[in-house]
Design an enzyme around this catalytic site. Structure first.
Site, PDB file in Angstrom:
ATOM      1  N   HIS A  67      -8.044  -5.820  -0.539  1.00 48.54           N
ATOM      2  CA  HIS A  67      -6.824  -5.039  -0.326  1.00 48.54           C
ATOM      3  C   HIS A  67      -5.842  -5.779   0.590  1.00 48.54           C
ATOM      4  O   HIS A  67      -4.645  -5.790   0.348  1.00 48.54           O
ATOM      5  CB  HIS A  67      -7.192  -3.685   0.271  1.00 48.54           C
ATOM      6  CG  HIS A  67      -6.046  -2.720   0.354  1.00 48.54           C
ATOM      7  ND1 HIS A  67      -5.275  -2.373  -0.730  1.00 48.54           N
ATOM      8  CD2 HIS A  67      -5.530  -2.031   1.420  1.00 48.54           C
ATOM      9  CE1 HIS A  67      -4.337  -1.508  -0.355  1.00 48.54           C
ATOM     10  NE2 HIS A  67      -4.466  -1.294   0.936  1.00 48.54           N
TER      11      HIS A  67
ATOM     12  N   ASP B 221      -9.996  -5.299  -4.660  1.00 49.31           N
ATOM     13  CA  ASP B 221      -9.431  -4.268  -3.799  1.00 49.31           C
ATOM     14  C   ASP B 221     -10.274  -3.001  -3.918  1.00 49.31           C
ATOM     15  O   ASP B 221     -10.292  -2.347  -4.959  1.00 49.31           O
ATOM     16  CB  ASP B 221      -7.978  -3.988  -4.215  1.00 49.31           C
ATOM     17  CG  ASP B 221      -7.223  -3.097  -3.250  1.00 49.31           C
ATOM     18  OD1 ASP B 221      -7.864  -2.251  -2.600  1.00 49.31           O
ATOM     19  OD2 ASP B 221      -5.991  -3.236  -3.163  1.00 49.31           O
TER      20      ASP B 221
ATOM     21  N   SER C 152       0.844  -1.192   0.000  1.00 50.05           N
ATOM     22  CA  SER C 152       0.000   0.000   0.000  1.00 50.05           C
ATOM     23  C   SER C 152       0.880   1.243   0.000  1.00 50.05           C
ATOM     24  O   SER C 152       1.713   1.418  -0.880  1.00 50.05           O
ATOM     25  CB  SER C 152      -0.971  -0.042   1.178  1.00 50.05           C
ATOM     26  OG  SER C 152      -2.051   0.839   0.969  1.00 50.05           O
TER      27      SER C 152
END
Length: 293
Positions: free
Chosen positions: A268, A239, A115
């Site tokens: 995610h 996601d 991320s």
């Protein structure tokens, strides 16, 4: 690069902590199984926005048992690291990563960022060079650019950022409760969800706000073209935090030597939903045995 003038000032502050040039102390973990048969290659993990290095447990433990050296750290304002009240821009965060790598004198590493951590890993490479890095892994990253702008019309509208920041200041625990299941996926146990929420609640509110602003303004479209190491890009096609078509698909097209692997049905939080598969992909890529799929 200006950062190079101070990189050698990074040092082990006390057992388990590295002091950065600006005085922040970063908690780190360095897992190795001395009895494991393996080649001893090193993987450095950069955690998500809002989560500490604990998030990597389900990759670090199996990989360490296979003979990899696994290093991870808590971003400033996260977990057990100090809360310095500033330094949440990408340059400083990349310098923090450099402090960890330099203080432990790591080389020939596979750098894995998840991320926001993927953006920090890229900024490390473009700011500090790839002399210590052999490979890059970008997992569900925020790259190349999330914000909606005239030249990025499919991006996320600023109103969404403002709404999250309002929730952060008003009732962050409730926001976590509302969004935990989409993050972890339908198969995660309630205990696992509670664990993730507890980690996120330990993060400094000021760090959360500042890092969110940094992510929302990040633009790495030009920078990605300068990545000069083999890169593995991993993301789930469910996601909802960083849509696949906005992030990893574009990232893999821009980086010169990149390969995209999409986890079907994954959210995610692929480090939890697809923990074993992610660990296997990391092991194969870090050891140079990854195969096209």
């Amino acid at each position: 690069m200006p950062a190079d003038l101070h990189r050698n000032r990074a040092a082990i502050a006390r057992p388990g902590f590295i002091r950065t040039p600006d005085g922040a102390e970063l908690f780190y973990r360095d897992w190795r199984d001395e009895g494991a048969a393996g080649h001893g290659k090193t993987i450095v993990f950069v955690a998500s926005y809002s989560l500490p290095s604990d998030m990597w447990a389900y990759q670090m433990l199996p990989l360490a048992r296979q003979g990899f050296r696994c290093v991870a750290y808590d971003r400033r304002g996260h977990g057990r690291s100090s809360d310095p009240g500033g330094g949440y821009d990408y340059d400083t965060l990349a310098d923090d990563l450099a402090a960890v790598i330099d203080a432990l004198d790591l080389s020939d590493i596979t750098l894995a960022g998840y991320s926001m951590g993927g953006s920090e890993a890229v900024r490390y490479l473009t700011r500090h060079g790839s002399g210590r890095v052999a490979r890059l892994v970008l997992i569900a990253s925020t790259l190349p650019m999330l914000a909606k702008t005239p030249d990025n019309p499919d991006g996320i509208d600023r109103a969404c950022v403002d709404a999250f920041q309002n929730d952060l200041m008003m009732d962050y625990p409730q926001w976590l409760a509302d969004n935990a299941r989409p993050f972890t996926g339908p198969n995660a146990s309630q205990a696992m969800i509670d664990w993730v929420r507890e980690m996120a609640l330990r993060t400094s509110q000021q760090a959360l706000y500042a890092c969110n602003e940094t992510v929302s303004r990040g633009d790495f479209r030009a920078e990605l073209r300068d990545i000069d190491v083999p890169t593995l890009v991993v993301q789930g096609d469910r996601d909802v935090s960083n849509p696949l078509e906005l992030t990893s698909q574009r990232t893999a097209r821009i980086i010169p030597d990149a390969r995209l692997v999409v986890y079907e049905g994954a959210p995610h939080g692929v480090f939890l939903s697809d923990a074993a598969r992610l660990s296997a992909d990391l092991a194969a890529f870090a050891s140079g045995t990854a195969r096209e799929r």
